[in-house]
Design a protein around this motif. Structure first.
Motif, PDB file in Angstrom:
ATOM      1  N   ILE A 127       1.079  -1.285   0.020  1.00 43.56           N
ATOM      2  CA  ILE A 127      -0.021  -0.111  -0.116  1.00 43.56           C
ATOM      3  C   ILE A 127       0.928   1.177   0.006  1.00 43.56           C
ATOM      4  O   ILE A 127       0.580   2.176  -0.648  1.00 43.56           O
ATOM      5  N   ALA A 128       1.911   1.179   0.850  1.00 37.55           N
ATOM      6  CA  ALA A 128       2.758   2.402   0.881  1.00 37.55           C
ATOM      7  C   ALA A 128       3.613   2.573  -0.526  1.00 37.55           C
ATOM      8  O   ALA A 128       3.805   3.782  -0.719  1.00 37.55           O
ATOM      9  N   GLY A 129       3.654   1.630  -1.038  1.00 39.18           N
ATOM     10  CA  GLY A 129       4.517   1.689  -2.543  1.00 39.18           C
ATOM     11  C   GLY A 129       3.352   2.300  -3.529  1.00 39.18           C
ATOM     12  O   GLY A 129       3.948   2.586  -4.620  1.00 39.18           O
ATOM     13  N   ARG A 130       2.106   2.080  -3.378  1.00 38.27           N
ATOM     14  CA  ARG A 130       1.200   2.609  -4.295  1.00 38.27           C
ATOM     15  C   ARG A 130       0.785   3.848  -3.949  1.00 38.27           C
ATOM     16  O   ARG A 130       0.095   4.692  -5.099  1.00 38.27           O
ATOM     17  N   ARG A 131       1.441   4.828  -3.260  1.00 36.62           N
ATOM     18  CA  ARG A 131       0.885   6.053  -2.899  1.00 36.62           C
ATOM     19  C   ARG A 131       1.280   7.020  -4.116  1.00 36.62           C
ATOM     20  O   ARG A 131       2.405   6.722  -4.422  1.00 36.62           O
ATOM     21  N   ARG A 132       0.571   7.868  -4.323  1.00 34.14           N
ATOM     22  CA  ARG A 132       0.935   8.744  -5.644  1.00 34.14           C
ATOM     23  C   ARG A 132       1.694   9.991  -5.214  1.00 34.14           C
ATOM     24  O   ARG A 132       2.262  10.604  -5.806  1.00 34.14           O
ATOM     25  N   HIS A 133       1.460  10.537  -3.796  1.00 35.85           N
ATOM     26  CA  HIS A 133       2.286  11.787  -3.321  1.00 35.85           C
ATOM     27  C   HIS A 133       3.113  11.601  -2.297  1.00 35.85           C
ATOM     28  O   HIS A 133       2.962  12.306  -1.190  1.00 35.85           O
TER      29      HIS A 133
END
Length: 261
Positions: A94-100
């Motif tokens: 999930i942390a790696g999928r953050r956009r910003h």
């Protein structure tokens, strides 16, 4: 004398029980006298073999119960390993999928290093899974990833929980393996004791039969009494086996034709 059915097919429990009954018969005869060293020598031998058979009967049961308990414990603590592994793997994903997020790229790299093949290995055998999870733990504990873990706010206690679960899982699996070994040892030693029992009662029977004196009814009655625990048990087992065979035969026989009206 007539041929006797083999005592080898009796259960281990039955063999132990027969040993004790034969022991008591011989002790009673010895107390009445006269002394008969060649017969009395069987008394301590029967006592010893009964103790051994009992030990392996109860030991096998205890080992089986311990194995079941350790198997349950191993599965419970393996669930802990799976749970914390999934928590951490999912958090990194999930942390790696953050956009910003400034740490998204580092989180993706950490996820790839810690779980290079994803979470599929959680379905592997416990020792194989734990070996791979130890590799994951090593990656998570590496100093170069400390800043990433702080940046993405992964709860540090999760890593502690995973390590504790791994330690508990390794211990539980080792206990399970040890219990399986103990059970196998009782099976092996029990079989050896049973083989020795067959040899012992065979020698006892031959000696008692050699005591017969033609026309000596009293000696004949005494001999029958001495061997009664063995011969009665074998006769009962033989009758039970014959009854089962008859029932099986009837079960497979075709039904008779219905007579015409």
């Amino acid at each position: 004398m007539a041929n006797h059915p083999s005592p080898a097919k009796l259960s281990r429990v039955e063999k132990a029980t027969i040993s004790r009954k034969l022991y008591h018969e011989l002790v009673a005869r010895a107390q009445l006298g006269p002394a008969e060293p060649a017969l009395d020598i069987f008394i301590p031998q029967l006592d010893a073999i009964a103790v051994r058979l009992d030990a392996h009967v109860f030991g096998k049961k205890a080992a089986h119960a311990a194995l079941a308990a350790h198997a349950d414990k191993a599965e419970i603590v393996d669930d802990e390993v799976d749970t914390w592994g999934r928590h951490i793997g999912s958090f990194l994903d999930i942390a790696g999928r953050r956009r910003h997020s400034a740490f998204a790229s580092a989180a993706r790299a950490l996820h790839a290093a810690a779980f290079p093949a994803g979470l599929g290995f959680l379905d592997d055998r416990i020792p194989d899974e734990n070996t791979r999870m130890r590799g994951t733990l090593t990656v998570l504990r590496a100093p170069e990833h400390a800043a990433t873990l702080v940046g993405i706010k992964l709860p540090p206690e999760w890593i502690d929980f995973l390590e504790a679960a791994l330690d508990a899982s390794d211990q539980a699996y080792a206990e399970r393996v040890a219990a399986r070994g103990t059970q196998g040892e009782h099976v092996h030693k029990g079989r050896n004791a049973e083989a020795e029992w067959v040899h012992l009662v065979g020698r006892l029977r031959k000696y008692v039969e050699s005591r017969e004196i033609p026309g000596d009814v009293e000696r004949e009655v005494e001999n029958r009494a001495l061997l009664a625990p063995l011969n009665d048990a074998i006769a009962h087992a033989k009758a039970v086996a014959a009854g089962r065979a008859t029932r099986r035969k009837k079960a497979v026989e075709p039904a008779g034709e219905v007579p015409a009206a």
